[in-house]
Scaffold this motif. Sequence first.
Motif, PDB file in Angstrom:
ATOM      1  N   TRP A   9       0.809  -0.981   0.158  1.00  0.00           N
ATOM      2  CA  TRP A   9      -0.061  -0.102   0.040  1.00  0.00           C
ATOM      3  C   TRP A   9       0.406   1.253  -0.146  1.00  0.00           C
ATOM      4  O   TRP A   9       2.196   1.238   1.231  1.00  0.00           O
ATOM      5  N   ASP A  92       4.586  -4.973  -9.502  1.00  0.00           N
ATOM      6  CA  ASP A  92       3.868  -5.678  -8.244  1.00  0.00           C
ATOM      7  C   ASP A  92       4.272  -6.678  -7.885  1.00  0.00           C
ATOM      8  O   ASP A  92       4.659  -6.467  -6.908  1.00  0.00           O
ATOM      9  N   ARG A 142      -0.791 -13.854   2.494  1.00  0.00           N
ATOM     10  CA  ARG A 142      -0.898 -12.940   2.244  1.00  0.00           C
ATOM     11  C   ARG A 142      -0.404 -11.541   2.217  1.00  0.00           C
ATOM     12  O   ARG A 142      -0.982 -10.823   0.922  1.00  0.00           O
ATOM     13  N   ALA A 145      -1.274 -11.828  -1.278  1.00  0.00           N
ATOM     14  CA  ALA A 145      -2.410 -11.092  -2.243  1.00  0.00           C
ATOM     15  C   ALA A 145      -3.136  -9.929  -2.004  1.00  0.00           C
ATOM     16  O   ALA A 145      -3.717  -9.203  -3.021  1.00  0.00           O
ATOM     17  N   GLU A 146      -2.712  -9.597  -1.097  1.00  0.00           N
ATOM     18  CA  GLU A 146      -2.367  -8.398  -0.490  1.00  0.00           C
ATOM     19  C   GLU A 146      -1.762  -7.528  -1.837  1.00  0.00           C
ATOM     20  O   GLU A 146      -2.784  -5.870  -2.676  1.00  0.00           O
ATOM     21  N   LEU A 148      -2.073  -7.777  -5.369  1.00  0.00           N
ATOM     22  CA  LEU A 148      -2.979  -8.284  -6.634  1.00  0.00           C
ATOM     23  C   LEU A 148      -4.622  -7.706  -5.880  1.00  0.00           C
ATOM     24  O   LEU A 148      -4.693  -6.927  -6.787  1.00  0.00           O
ATOM     25  N   LEU A 149      -5.388  -7.693  -4.793  1.00  0.00           N
ATOM     26  CA  LEU A 149      -6.094  -7.233  -4.622  1.00  0.00           C
ATOM     27  C   LEU A 149      -5.711  -5.332  -5.051  1.00  0.00           C
ATOM     28  O   LEU A 149      -7.313  -5.021  -4.972  1.00  0.00           O
ATOM     29  N   HIS A 150      -4.762  -5.246  -4.092  1.00  0.00           N
ATOM     30  CA  HIS A 150      -5.081  -3.687  -4.445  1.00  0.00           C
ATOM     31  C   HIS A 150      -4.989  -3.175  -5.517  1.00  0.00           C
ATOM     32  O   HIS A 150      -6.101  -1.738  -6.493  1.00  0.00           O
ATOM     33  N   ARG A 151      -4.308  -3.789  -7.006  1.00  0.00           N
ATOM     34  CA  ARG A 151      -4.318  -3.648  -8.113  1.00  0.00           C
ATOM     35  C   ARG A 151      -5.743  -3.933  -8.461  1.00  0.00           C
ATOM     36  O   ARG A 151      -5.937  -2.531  -9.975  1.00  0.00           O
ATOM     37  N   ALA A 152      -6.982  -4.803  -8.111  1.00  0.00           N
ATOM     38  CA  ALA A 152      -7.716  -5.168  -9.023  1.00  0.00           C
ATOM     39  C   ALA A 152      -8.903  -4.192  -8.289  1.00  0.00           C
ATOM     40  O   ALA A 152      -9.244  -3.737  -9.039  1.00  0.00           O
ATOM     41  N   GLN A 153      -8.602  -4.004  -6.732  1.00  0.00           N
ATOM     42  CA  GLN A 153     -10.150  -2.564  -6.429  1.00  0.00           C
ATOM     43  C   GLN A 153      -9.121  -1.188  -6.911  1.00  0.00           C
ATOM     44  O   GLN A 153     -10.070  -0.840  -7.754  1.00  0.00           O
ATOM     45  N   ARG A 154      -7.770  -1.113  -7.625  1.00  0.00           N
ATOM     46  CA  ARG A 154      -7.690   0.265  -8.191  1.00  0.00           C
ATOM     47  C   ARG A 154      -8.639   0.000 -10.043  1.00  0.00           C
ATOM     48  O   ARG A 154      -8.483   0.931  -9.895  1.00  0.00           O
TER      49      ARG A 154
END
Length: 191
Positions: A9, A92, A142, A145-146, A148-154
Motif C-alpha cells: 500500500w 507489483d 497474504r 494477495a494484498e 494483487l487485490l490492491h491492483r484489482a481494487q484500483r
Amino acid sequence: ICTLVCRSWGDRPQLCQVACGVGRAEAPVRHGAALPQGLDTSLQQWGVVAPGQRQALATRLQGAAEAAMAALLAAEAELSPQQRGGARAHTDLLGVDFLLACVDDTLELVALSANSQRCLETCLLAEGMGRAVGEPPGDLPRLVAEALLHRAQRHLVEDKDILLIGAGGVSKSFVWEAARDYGLRVRRLGC
C-alpha cells in the motif's frame, strides 16, 4: 539468496520472502536446481553463529532488496504508458537474486539479477516446505494477495465519476489524495 519484494500500500516496496540455495563457487546454484532453505539456516551452515551477525545481514538484505524495487518503481514512473507496456502496466512483484560472498573476511551481498517468476516459484516452494515440516505459515501468501487485490481494487474505480453528498472535512483529506491517485473524478454537493 532469492528475495521476493511486493508493491505494498502506498507503492512502498516490502520484502515478502527470502529463500536460499547453497552451492559451490565453481558451480553456481540455479533456481529449481537446489531445495530452498531459510536465510538463518543457511548462514548458520556457513559458520555465521552469532545471532546479531545473522540479524544484521538479514537487515542489510531487506534494505538491498527493497532498494532494488524502489529503483525499478522510480524508473517505471518516468516511462510513458506505451514504454511500460500499457496504461495499467507496472511491477507489483519483483524477485531479486543475491550472492553472498566472503571478501576480506567480510560478508558482502552482490545483486545478480531481477526477475519475478523464478523467485516466486522458489519462495512458494520454501513456504510450502516449511509448512510441511510444521513451521507456522509465513506472510508470503497474504502479502502477494494484498498486492494483487490492491491492483484489482484500483482497476474497479479507475477513471470513474463519483458523486459525494455531504463529504467529510479536512480530517478526510487523505481520501481526496487517494482518489486523485486512482484517477477518480470527484464531484461534491453540499447538503
